[in-house]
Design a protein around this motif. Structure first.
Motif, PDB file in Angstrom:
ATOM      1  N   GLY A 184      -4.109  -3.035  -1.850  1.00  0.00           N
ATOM      2  CA  GLY A 184      -4.184  -2.958  -3.306  1.00  0.00           C
ATOM      3  C   GLY A 184      -4.324  -1.535  -3.828  1.00  0.00           C
ATOM      4  O   GLY A 184      -4.503  -1.328  -5.037  1.00  0.00           O
ATOM      5  N   ALA A 185      -4.223  -0.533  -2.951  1.00  0.00           N
ATOM      6  CA  ALA A 185      -4.331   0.868  -3.398  1.00  0.00           C
ATOM      7  C   ALA A 185      -3.111   1.246  -4.249  1.00  0.00           C
ATOM      8  O   ALA A 185      -1.995   0.787  -3.993  1.00  0.00           O
ATOM      9  CB  ALA A 185      -4.421   1.792  -2.192  1.00  0.00           C
ATOM     10  N   VAL A 186      -3.365   2.088  -5.256  1.00  0.00           N
ATOM     11  CA  VAL A 186      -2.287   2.670  -6.058  1.00  0.00           C
ATOM     12  C   VAL A 186      -2.459   4.181  -5.938  1.00  0.00           C
ATOM     13  O   VAL A 186      -3.523   4.714  -6.253  1.00  0.00           O
ATOM     14  CB  VAL A 186      -2.370   2.210  -7.531  1.00  0.00           C
ATOM     15  CG1 VAL A 186      -1.260   2.861  -8.358  1.00  0.00           C
ATOM     16  CG2 VAL A 186      -2.271   0.682  -7.616  1.00  0.00           C
ATOM     17  N   TYR A 187      -1.438   4.862  -5.451  1.00  0.00           N
ATOM     18  CA  TYR A 187      -1.602   6.261  -5.068  1.00  0.00           C
ATOM     19  C   TYR A 187      -1.512   7.218  -6.251  1.00  0.00           C
ATOM     20  O   TYR A 187      -0.688   7.047  -7.158  1.00  0.00           O
ATOM     21  CB  TYR A 187      -0.548   6.657  -4.028  1.00  0.00           C
ATOM     22  CG  TYR A 187      -0.587   5.818  -2.771  1.00  0.00           C
ATOM     23  CD1 TYR A 187      -1.747   5.160  -2.349  1.00  0.00           C
ATOM     24  CD2 TYR A 187       0.551   5.683  -1.978  1.00  0.00           C
ATOM     25  CE1 TYR A 187      -1.776   4.399  -1.203  1.00  0.00           C
ATOM     26  CE2 TYR A 187       0.539   4.918  -0.823  1.00  0.00           C
ATOM     27  CZ  TYR A 187      -0.625   4.277  -0.442  1.00  0.00           C
ATOM     28  OH  TYR A 187      -0.635   3.518   0.696  1.00  0.00           O
ATOM     29  N   ALA A 188      -2.348   8.252  -6.171  1.00  0.00           N
ATOM     30  CA  ALA A 188      -2.354   9.303  -7.184  1.00  0.00           C
ATOM     31  C   ALA A 188      -1.147  10.230  -6.977  1.00  0.00           C
ATOM     32  O   ALA A 188      -0.572  10.293  -5.888  1.00  0.00           O
ATOM     33  CB  ALA A 188      -3.642  10.115  -7.063  1.00  0.00           C
ATOM     34  N   ARG A 189      -0.816  10.954  -8.043  1.00  0.00           N
ATOM     35  CA  ARG A 189       0.322  11.876  -7.979  1.00  0.00           C
ATOM     36  C   ARG A 189       0.172  12.884  -6.840  1.00  0.00           C
ATOM     37  O   ARG A 189       1.141  13.187  -6.124  1.00  0.00           O
ATOM     38  CB  ARG A 189       0.469  12.606  -9.326  1.00  0.00           C
ATOM     39  CG  ARG A 189       1.670  13.510  -9.407  1.00  0.00           C
ATOM     40  CD  ARG A 189       1.833  14.111 -10.795  1.00  0.00           C
ATOM     41  NE  ARG A 189       2.180  13.127 -11.793  1.00  0.00           N
ATOM     42  CZ  ARG A 189       3.409  12.642 -11.996  1.00  0.00           C
ATOM     43  NH1 ARG A 189       4.417  13.070 -11.261  1.00  0.00           N
ATOM     44  NH2 ARG A 189       3.645  11.742 -12.932  1.00  0.00           N
TER      45      ARG A 189
END
Ligand code: PLP
Length: 407
Positions: A184-189
């Motif tokens: 469920g991780a959403v990666y940072a720029r």
């Protein structure tokens, strides 16, 4: 006497535990009349998530004209809708219909993209935990999956130092799954930029599996990999299965961005393999234009008050009530990937644990090692059931785990 018919050696390292032996056992129990709560597959419809009516209407209206084969890369209206979809995304490099291939789900396109790229022994960097199809298909294509770690203590973000340390002169590609299944991780720029730098420096293809890009919670923002790496050959995979709840239709696409002139030979390989499957399912292709161009009903499910958000919250709250269980709050997708503290639960074989849970509680989960996670200390739970059912299932998991507890 005739000899046994054996599966080919190509299948020796090919595993897909999400639909593996434990789920076969669950099917047998169902055939005996038991009701099994299936928290093992991200399949929305059985949990009451109906396909948007306008999608059904367009598919039905086009059905009489859908009986023939289409262009093997997909019908024009679907490929144009995909172009339009990315035109609306901030910073996504410009594409046209020739850079789009439609598939029978992302799954088929993963197979095509890796088969077309890999020679025997070529390495592909794949995150762990992973969506295990990437590892299975790499093996099937004669490649070598090399796993880079995602760091649970850092919100399950990829460990860039580990990733870099695993690049060799056989490495061909880096797979990025964002939002991530199973964590469920959403990666940072910055994370995406770090991965793009490595791909740039070592001349690697980026394979971005972004099938959950519209399933985001709280303040999470999805940044397409291609927008951070416009100068790197990037294949972006997506489809209708999750955000539009029509995974049975099998509708997905892949788009290529970056220095496409240099990749012409590879892209022709993708087109060749697309032509060998003749064409994607035509009725399902008719869903793509209306899905991407129509009302985005997924938003109602993920915003405050939305069913998916409520279920994500319920899963986290209930899991955290179980002694020795921790979970990173999922920022996107349809899963939670809790950790069972090994000091509290000295589990040797997590597949056995999942089988015991099935037999005792009639709840089907997938063990963490099924996602190529090396230690038997995680489980994956699908957050699709109604909050009440999810809470009950997790409470029963807690009761079941108490018999494994050591302290
Ligand atoms: N990629 C990821 C990360 C997934 O979780 C899934 C399905 O669960 C797929 C791809 C496959 O999607 P499709 O139904 O489009 O084949």
């Amino acid at each position: 006497m005739s000899s046994a018919v054996r599966q080919s050696e190509k299948l020796r390292d090919v595993l897909y535990d999400i639909r593996g032996p434990v789920s076969a056992r669950a099917a047998a129990l169902e055939a005996e009349g038991h009701r099994i709560l299936k928290l093992n597959i991200g399949n929305p419809q059985p949990f009451g998530f109906d396909a948007p009516a306008e999608i059904l209407q367009d598919v039905i209206a086009a059905l009489p004209g859908s009986a023939g084969y289409s262009d093997s890369r997909g019908i024009q209206s679907a490929r144009r809708a995909v172009v339009h979809n990315y035109q609306l995304q901030d910073g996504f490099p410009a594409i046209d219909v020739d850079d789009v291939w439609i598939g029978n789900g992302v799954s088929e396109l993963i197979q095509i993209a890796l088969q077309a790229l890999l020679n025997n022994g070529d390495e592909v960097l794949i995150p762990v935990p992973d969506y295990p199809l990437w590892t299975a298909v790499t093996n099937l294509a004669g490649g070598v999956p090399v796993h880079y770690r995602c760091d649970e203590d850092n919100g399950w973000n990829p460990d860039l130092a580990d990733l870099e340390s695993k690049i060799t002169d056989r490495t061909k590609a880096i797979v990025v799954i964002n939002p991530n299944n199973p964590t469920g991780a959403v990666y940072a720029r910055e994370t995406l930029a770090g991965i793009a730098d490595l791909a740039r420096k070592h001349d690697l293809v980026l394979m971005a599996d972004e099938i959950y890009d519209k399933i985001l919670y709280d303040e999470a923002v999805h940044i397409p990999m291609a927008s951070v790496a416009p100068d790197v050959l990037t294949l972006t995979f997506n489809g209708l299965s999750k955000a539009y709840r029509v995974c049975g239709y099998r509708a997905g696409w892949v788009v290529a961005t970056g220095p496409l002139e240099r990749a012409q030979d590879y892209l022709e390989g993708i087109t060749l393999l697309c032509s060998m499957r003749l064409c994607p399912n035509v009725p399902a292709q008719n869903a793509i234009q209306v899905a991407l161009g129509g009302y985005q009903s997924i938003k109602e499910l993920i915003l405050p008050g939305g069913r998916l958000l409520e279920q994500r919250d319920t899963a986290v709250t209930e899991l955290r009530k179980i002694p020795g269980v921790s979970v990173v709050v999922p920022q996107g997708a349809l899963y939670a990937f809790p950790r069972l503290d090994p000091e509290v639960y000295p589990i040797k074989d997590d597949q056995q644990l999942v089988l015991d849970l099935l037999l005792q509680e009639k709840i089907l989960l997938t063990q963490g090692t099924g996602f190529n996670w090396p230690d038997p200390d995680h489980l994956r739970i699908v957050t699709l059931p109604w909050a009440r059912d999810l809470a009950e299932a997790i409470q029963r998991l807690g009761n079941f785990l108490s018999s494994y507890r050591q302290v």
